[in-house]
Design a protein around this motif. Sequence first.
Motif, PDB file in Angstrom:
ATOM      1  N   SER A 173     -13.506  17.097   4.921  1.00 17.69           N
ATOM      2  CA  SER A 173     -12.709  16.061   4.267  1.00 17.69           C
ATOM      3  C   SER A 173     -11.244  16.447   4.117  1.00 17.69           C
ATOM      4  O   SER A 173     -10.385  15.573   3.951  1.00 17.69           O
ATOM      5  N   PHE A 174     -10.956  17.727   4.155  1.00 15.29           N
ATOM      6  CA  PHE A 174      -9.614  18.204   3.840  1.00 15.29           C
ATOM      7  C   PHE A 174      -8.580  17.715   4.839  1.00 15.29           C
ATOM      8  O   PHE A 174      -7.516  17.195   4.447  1.00 15.29           O
ATOM      9  N   PHE A 175      -8.853  17.836   6.125  1.00 16.26           N
ATOM     10  CA  PHE A 175      -7.815  17.603   7.125  1.00 16.26           C
ATOM     11  C   PHE A 175      -7.469  16.123   7.312  1.00 16.26           C
ATOM     12  O   PHE A 175      -6.280  15.804   7.495  1.00 16.26           O
ATOM     13  N   PRO A 176      -8.417  15.182   7.295  1.00 17.40           N
ATOM     14  CA  PRO A 176      -7.982  13.772   7.355  1.00 17.40           C
ATOM     15  C   PRO A 176      -7.062  13.382   6.204  1.00 17.40           C
ATOM     16  O   PRO A 176      -6.067  12.667   6.407  1.00 17.40           O
ATOM     17  N   ILE A 177      -7.372  13.851   5.001  1.00 21.22           N
ATOM     18  CA  ILE A 177      -6.514  13.539   3.849  1.00 21.22           C
ATOM     19  C   ILE A 177      -5.157  14.212   3.999  1.00 21.22           C
ATOM     20  O   ILE A 177      -4.106  13.616   3.738  1.00 21.22           O
ATOM     21  N   LEU A 178      -5.163  15.482   4.421  1.00 27.42           N
ATOM     22  CA  LEU A 178      -3.923  16.241   4.575  1.00 27.42           C
ATOM     23  C   LEU A 178      -2.990  15.575   5.572  1.00 27.42           C
ATOM     24  O   LEU A 178      -1.799  15.339   5.289  1.00 27.42           O
ATOM     25  N   LEU A 179      -3.485  15.269   6.760  1.00 31.09           N
ATOM     26  CA  LEU A 179      -2.628  14.727   7.814  1.00 31.09           C
ATOM     27  C   LEU A 179      -2.078  13.358   7.450  1.00 31.09           C
ATOM     28  O   LEU A 179      -0.907  13.051   7.712  1.00 31.09           O
ATOM     29  N   ASN A 180      -2.896  12.516   6.839  1.00 26.82           N
ATOM     30  CA  ASN A 180      -2.408  11.193   6.467  1.00 26.82           C
ATOM     31  C   ASN A 180      -1.438  11.256   5.296  1.00 26.82           C
ATOM     32  O   ASN A 180      -0.524  10.426   5.202  1.00 26.82           O
ATOM     33  N   THR A 181      -1.618  12.224   4.406  1.00 25.33           N
ATOM     34  CA  THR A 181      -0.647  12.400   3.319  1.00 25.33           C
ATOM     35  C   THR A 181       0.699  12.834   3.874  1.00 25.33           C
ATOM     36  O   THR A 181       1.759  12.324   3.466  1.00 25.33           O
ATOM     37  N   ILE A 182       0.683  13.773   4.811  1.00 32.74           N
ATOM     38  CA  ILE A 182       1.934  14.217   5.438  1.00 32.74           C
ATOM     39  C   ILE A 182       2.628  13.048   6.133  1.00 32.74           C
ATOM     40  O   ILE A 182       3.846  12.836   5.986  1.00 32.74           O
ATOM     41  N   THR A 183       1.863  12.278   6.884  1.00 34.27           N
ATOM     42  CA  THR A 183       2.440  11.131   7.587  1.00 34.27           C
ATOM     43  C   THR A 183       3.011  10.112   6.609  1.00 34.27           C
ATOM     44  O   THR A 183       4.112   9.575   6.811  1.00 34.27           O
ATOM     45  N   GLY A 184       2.258   9.829   5.528  1.00 33.30           N
ATOM     46  CA  GLY A 184       2.731   8.840   4.567  1.00 33.30           C
ATOM     47  C   GLY A 184       4.014   9.248   3.886  1.00 33.30           C
ATOM     48  O   GLY A 184       4.932   8.421   3.717  1.00 33.30           O
ATOM     49  N   LEU A 204      11.277  14.415  -9.859  1.00 32.27           N
ATOM     50  CA  LEU A 204       9.931  14.045 -10.263  1.00 32.27           C
ATOM     51  C   LEU A 204       9.773  12.532 -10.345  1.00 32.27           C
ATOM     52  O   LEU A 204       8.781  11.961  -9.864  1.00 32.27           O
ATOM     53  N   ARG A 205      10.744  11.867 -10.940  1.00 34.13           N
ATOM     54  CA  ARG A 205      10.681  10.410 -11.047  1.00 34.13           C
ATOM     55  C   ARG A 205      10.846   9.746  -9.690  1.00 34.13           C
ATOM     56  O   ARG A 205      10.243   8.701  -9.427  1.00 34.13           O
ATOM     57  N   LEU A 206      11.648  10.341  -8.821  1.00 38.46           N
ATOM     58  CA  LEU A 206      11.804   9.828  -7.466  1.00 38.46           C
ATOM     59  C   LEU A 206      10.476   9.848  -6.727  1.00 38.46           C
ATOM     60  O   LEU A 206      10.101   8.885  -6.057  1.00 38.46           O
ATOM     61  N   PHE A 207       9.752  10.958  -6.887  1.00 40.89           N
ATOM     62  CA  PHE A 207       8.450  11.054  -6.229  1.00 40.89           C
ATOM     63  C   PHE A 207       7.460  10.070  -6.845  1.00 40.89           C
ATOM     64  O   PHE A 207       6.689   9.423  -6.137  1.00 40.89           O
ATOM     65  N   GLN A 208       7.495   9.943  -8.168  1.00 45.75           N
ATOM     66  CA  GLN A 208       6.527   9.104  -8.866  1.00 45.75           C
ATOM     67  C   GLN A 208       6.745   7.619  -8.595  1.00 45.75           C
ATOM     68  O   GLN A 208       5.783   6.867  -8.428  1.00 45.75           O
ATOM     69  N   LYS A 209       7.997   7.180  -8.551  1.00 41.79           N
ATOM     70  CA  LYS A 209       8.301   5.760  -8.462  1.00 41.79           C
ATOM     71  C   LYS A 209       8.579   5.267  -7.044  1.00 41.79           C
ATOM     72  O   LYS A 209       8.466   4.060  -6.789  1.00 41.79           O
ATOM     73  N   LEU A 212       5.526   8.270  -3.755  1.00 37.21           N
ATOM     74  CA  LEU A 212       4.082   8.111  -3.859  1.00 37.21           C
ATOM     75  C   LEU A 212       3.618   6.676  -3.614  1.00 37.21           C
ATOM     76  O   LEU A 212       2.673   6.458  -2.842  1.00 37.21           O
ATOM     77  N   PRO A 213       4.247   5.653  -4.215  1.00 35.89           N
ATOM     78  CA  PRO A 213       3.809   4.285  -3.899  1.00 35.89           C
ATOM     79  C   PRO A 213       3.979   3.920  -2.430  1.00 35.89           C
ATOM     80  O   PRO A 213       3.132   3.230  -1.861  1.00 35.89           O
ATOM     81  N   ALA A 214       5.078   4.381  -1.809  1.00 39.56           N
ATOM     82  CA  ALA A 214       5.291   4.057  -0.401  1.00 39.56           C
ATOM     83  C   ALA A 214       4.296   4.762   0.509  1.00 39.56           C
ATOM     84  O   ALA A 214       3.924   4.235   1.566  1.00 39.56           O
ATOM     85  N   ALA A 215       3.861   5.969   0.116  1.00 37.79           N
ATOM     86  CA  ALA A 215       2.916   6.725   0.950  1.00 37.79           C
ATOM     87  C   ALA A 215       1.467   6.396   0.646  1.00 37.79           C
ATOM     88  O   ALA A 215       0.572   6.862   1.356  1.00 37.79           O
ATOM     89  N   SER A 288      -2.165  -0.957  -5.183  1.00 40.56           N
ATOM     90  CA  SER A 288      -1.103  -1.448  -4.279  1.00 40.56           C
ATOM     91  C   SER A 288      -0.886  -2.941  -4.456  1.00 40.56           C
ATOM     92  O   SER A 288      -0.617  -3.656  -3.486  1.00 40.56           O
ATOM     93  N   ARG A 289      -0.991  -3.409  -5.698  1.00 44.79           N
ATOM     94  CA  ARG A 289      -0.808  -4.837  -5.941  1.00 44.79           C
ATOM     95  C   ARG A 289       0.621  -5.289  -5.684  1.00 44.79           C
ATOM     96  O   ARG A 289       0.887  -6.482  -5.532  1.00 44.79           O
ATOM     97  N   TRP A 290       1.566  -4.343  -5.649  1.00 40.22           N
ATOM     98  CA  TRP A 290       2.967  -4.686  -5.401  1.00 40.22           C
ATOM     99  C   TRP A 290       3.228  -5.023  -3.946  1.00 40.22           C
ATOM    100  O   TRP A 290       4.261  -5.620  -3.613  1.00 40.22           O
ATOM    101  N   ARG A 291       2.309  -4.646  -3.059  1.00 37.74           N
ATOM    102  CA  ARG A 291       2.540  -4.883  -1.622  1.00 37.74           C
ATOM    103  C   ARG A 291       2.338  -6.351  -1.290  1.00 37.74           C
ATOM    104  O   ARG A 291       1.467  -7.021  -1.834  1.00 37.74           O
ATOM    105  N   VAL A 292       3.166  -6.844  -0.362  1.00 44.00           N
ATOM    106  CA  VAL A 292       3.055  -8.223   0.115  1.00 44.00           C
ATOM    107  C   VAL A 292       2.371  -8.192   1.468  1.00 44.00           C
ATOM    108  O   VAL A 292       2.846  -7.501   2.382  1.00 44.00           O
ATOM    109  N   PRO A 293       1.243  -8.913   1.679  1.00 43.33           N
ATOM    110  CA  PRO A 293       0.583  -8.901   2.983  1.00 43.33           C
ATOM    111  C   PRO A 293       1.501  -9.433   4.071  1.00 43.33           C
ATOM    112  O   PRO A 293       2.409 -10.228   3.813  1.00 43.33           O
ATOM    113  N   ALA A 294       1.238  -9.003   5.300  1.00 45.43           N
ATOM    114  CA  ALA A 294       2.073  -9.412   6.431  1.00 45.43           C
ATOM    115  C   ALA A 294       1.990 -10.916   6.678  1.00 45.43           C
ATOM    116  O   ALA A 294       2.929 -11.535   7.146  1.00 45.43           O
TER     117      ALA A 294
END
Length: 296
Positions: A173-184, A204-209, A212-215, A288-294
């Motif tokens: 389980s480690f590597f699928p999560i790792l690679l997609n986190t890096i990509t995000g 810290l706030r930059l990462f939090q707000k 992280l939401p974008a990834a 991810s309720r803030w996201r607008v579908p395509a």
Amino acid sequence: MSSAVQLTERPIQQSAAEPSRPASVRPALSAPTFLATAVRAVGRFAWLLFKPTIVIALFLLLWQLAPTLGLVDEVFLPPFSVVAQAFADLVASGEMWTHLSTSLNRSLVGYSIAVAAAVPVGVSIAWYRPVADFLNPILELFRNTAALALLPVFILVLGIGETSKVAIVVYASFFPILLNTITGVRTVDPLLIKSAASLGFSPLRLFQKVVLPAALPAIFTGLRMAAASSILVLLAAEMFGAKAGLGYLITAAQQNFAIPNMYAGIVAISLLGLGFNGLLVTLERRLSRWRVPANG
């Protein structure tokens, strides 16, 4: 001559003076038209409701008919009704719950450890260049080594107990999560980061707000891939030296030639994976309720 002109102009003036009908007033739908509209609306709703189950229903129907009509040997592929009865018998006796709970416990423990380790490591690699340069060689080495190829190593080092089974789940389980986190994290729009930094956001706030939401969509893609991998690898591990679990159930049923029970175990695996995926999809939508579908 003037009277003729007045006579011809008077109807025009009267028609112009007539109050026009409001645009909102429309003629009522006739009964056949209303009935046809209602039927179409009900049909669309029924299609949206039952569309996900149509393919599954057709597959189960084919499964039922293929052995019944002699297209395949009924001994090796029993009809779905026979498998469903075997599944119900295992549930009634409590044996299915014993195996399912054992596999679920192992999978959840290993999966949780992988999530707790892979997400921070992935963020560190994507956010800090020195960490990436330091960890990339060893991670690339193990990433290209299949989990099942290392299963004998885990058994030899950690034994045939619970530790080796949980460890193989963590590894898978480690590597699928790792690679997609890096990509995000690496694909976050730089303009968003610069805008947040210009507003005075702390790291810290930059990462939090922002980061992280974008990834989050990419991270959840890795979580869903890891969930499927954890179940599949665990089943393989349970076929060696286990006394309970869905993998053990399938292997024991095959060795005892209890073919309906074997297929019942496979159905249980499918339901477990479906439940895992549905839970993660629901959680992703909630976060991810803030996201607008395509498609708007």
